[in-house]
Design a protein around this motif. Sequence first.
Motif, PDB file in Angstrom:
ATOM      1  N   SER A  50      40.159   5.274 -19.073  1.00  0.00           N
ATOM      2  CA  SER A  50      39.323   6.209 -19.819  1.00  0.00           C
ATOM      3  C   SER A  50      39.600   7.646 -19.389  1.00  0.00           C
ATOM      4  O   SER A  50      39.563   8.565 -20.218  1.00  0.00           O
ATOM      5  N   ARG A  51      39.914   7.827 -18.113  1.00  0.00           N
ATOM      6  CA  ARG A  51      40.273   9.172 -17.633  1.00  0.00           C
ATOM      7  C   ARG A  51      41.616   9.610 -18.216  1.00  0.00           C
ATOM      8  O   ARG A  51      41.801  10.774 -18.587  1.00  0.00           O
ATOM      9  N   LEU A  52      42.560   8.680 -18.310  1.00  0.00           N
ATOM     10  CA  LEU A  52      43.850   8.996 -18.912  1.00  0.00           C
ATOM     11  C   LEU A  52      43.688   9.385 -20.384  1.00  0.00           C
ATOM     12  O   LEU A  52      44.290  10.354 -20.855  1.00  0.00           O
ATOM     13  N   ILE A  53      42.864   8.640 -21.109  1.00  0.00           N
ATOM     14  CA  ILE A  53      42.670   8.934 -22.528  1.00  0.00           C
ATOM     15  C   ILE A  53      42.018  10.300 -22.709  1.00  0.00           C
ATOM     16  O   ILE A  53      42.329  11.036 -23.657  1.00  0.00           O
ATOM     17  N   GLU A  54      41.144  10.681 -21.807  1.00  0.00           N
ATOM     18  CA  GLU A  54      40.541  12.003 -21.883  1.00  0.00           C
ATOM     19  C   GLU A  54      41.606  13.087 -21.669  1.00  0.00           C
ATOM     20  O   GLU A  54      41.583  14.139 -22.335  1.00  0.00           O
ATOM     21  N   ILE A  55      42.556  12.829 -20.789  1.00  0.00           N
ATOM     22  CA  ILE A  55      43.665  13.779 -20.599  1.00  0.00           C
ATOM     23  C   ILE A  55      44.491  13.860 -21.877  1.00  0.00           C
ATOM     24  O   ILE A  55      44.899  14.948 -22.297  1.00  0.00           O
ATOM     25  N   TYR A  56      44.755  12.723 -22.509  1.00  0.00           N
ATOM     26  CA  TYR A  56      45.447  12.732 -23.802  1.00  0.00           C
ATOM     27  C   TYR A  56      44.704  13.629 -24.794  1.00  0.00           C
ATOM     28  O   TYR A  56      45.295  14.432 -25.506  1.00  0.00           O
ATOM     29  N   ARG A  57      43.383  13.427 -24.857  1.00  0.00           N
ATOM     30  CA  ARG A  57      42.583  14.177 -25.841  1.00  0.00           C
ATOM     31  C   ARG A  57      42.653  15.679 -25.574  1.00  0.00           C
ATOM     32  O   ARG A  57      42.852  16.481 -26.498  1.00  0.00           O
ATOM     33  N   LEU A  58      42.510  16.058 -24.316  1.00  0.00           N
ATOM     34  CA  LEU A  58      42.556  17.478 -23.967  1.00  0.00           C
ATOM     35  C   LEU A  58      43.932  18.070 -24.264  1.00  0.00           C
ATOM     36  O   LEU A  58      44.043  19.201 -24.761  1.00  0.00           O
ATOM     37  N   THR A  59      44.979  17.294 -23.984  1.00  0.00           N
ATOM     38  CA  THR A  59      46.329  17.778 -24.247  1.00  0.00           C
ATOM     39  C   THR A  59      46.563  17.970 -25.738  1.00  0.00           C
ATOM     40  O   THR A  59      47.118  18.987 -26.172  1.00  0.00           O
ATOM     41  N   GLY A  60      46.134  17.000 -26.529  1.00  0.00           N
ATOM     42  CA  GLY A  60      46.281  17.117 -27.969  1.00  0.00           C
ATOM     43  C   GLY A  60      45.500  18.261 -28.551  1.00  0.00           C
ATOM     44  O   GLY A  60      45.863  18.800 -29.611  1.00  0.00           O
ATOM     45  N   ALA A  61      44.435  18.686 -27.876  1.00  0.00           N
ATOM     46  CA  ALA A  61      43.639  19.830 -28.321  1.00  0.00           C
ATOM     47  C   ALA A  61      44.149  21.144 -27.734  1.00  0.00           C
ATOM     48  O   ALA A  61      43.474  22.178 -27.839  1.00  0.00           O
TER      49      ALA A  61
END
Length: 414
Positions: A50-61
């Motif tokens: 879940s922490r990795l996916i949050e990093i994905y989300r922040l990067t995509g934004a």
Amino acid sequence: MNPGVFPLLMYSMAASLLGATAAHAQTLRTSLDMTRPVAIATTPQATPESRLIEIYRLTGASRTREAMQRAETLVRDHPNFQLAQLVYGDLLMTQARPLRDFGDVPPGLAQGGASQTLADLRQESQMRLKALRERPPAGAIPSQFLALSPRNRHAIAVDASRSRLYLFENTPQQLRLLADFYMSVGKSGIEKMAEGDARTPLGVYFIVSNLDPRTLSDFYGSGALPINYPNVLDSKRGKTGRGIWLHGTPPNQFARAPLASDGCVVLANPDLEFISRTVEPRTTPVVISSRLDWVAPHSVQAERKPFEDALSAWRSAKSSGDLDQLLRFYTPDFHSFGKSLAEWTPALRSEVEKVRGKPIQLKDLSFLRWKDASDTMVVTFGEVADGERSGPTKRQYWIRQGSEWKIFFEGIIG
């Protein structure tokens, strides 16, 4: 993976997949169809994934600085999480130059074993994202779970097409998706047929024990949950092999490639630990499917009605004491723990004589359906004669022959 290869591989994945800089984010979003929302998996709060996916989300934004801070913390907390190391490496690379392509490793670094490791990590990330984009419909359940008893407090379903394991809690209202996790299957894929084929079996199984990690080698990580492969249907079909487990990973490895095991279902150690603390051996079913079919809970009622009618007719025949009528429910190739129908019939006759005139009840009834080339039902229940307080726990395997259901295995399991 040897941690020493991390410096060679900290260049390629999350930013390459989701966009690392404002200039490149839109191009990479389009390439990966990032216009669609990515859901957060149902997992215990603040897991590494879940922490990795949050990093994905922040990067995509394009919130790269915040993503980098989160990535740095994640790799510090879980230094063996290779994919997180790669994410962090990509984010660091964007500070020096724009990323040119997916897997943007400087020339000369991704060679030999490092090249294969990089390919495995790309695939792992893609499978994690695929499972998050293709979430099960809210409230839906796998079609195999036609009926579970209160004794089945949890159930597990594995979707090989998504490299995903789904853990359910059996509540009084309905099955509830409790958590889901990335997992790996056999190097050669699925549908195990023979010993040593490096494939993961497909079918309906049960967890048979919970092995103490102190009794296992480091290869199995934080523990193992063996399942009953080969089951009765597998043996009927001539499948061989043994030792199929749900287990963890070596201490220096967080996760494995989607196709990486010798046939087992392999999870990250924190995920395996959560599952091991939650499920119960002997009563927890495990469905392993090439691709799960998700259905609304109310829809299984119509699916199970014809079988319920057949099971009720079998119960009535046994309660009546008519052995000839009862034997019509069994296939000619029936067996019970190695005994043929003819060899097992005397034991059945003895059971019928004991319950004659005493209607039997089926307590804690569950049945799970498996459909491939044939249509099979795995049925578990406590058989209790009227006036008795308890009785044996039995398991039956039924097969649909035309419009009729017949039993090809029956045995006492508890």
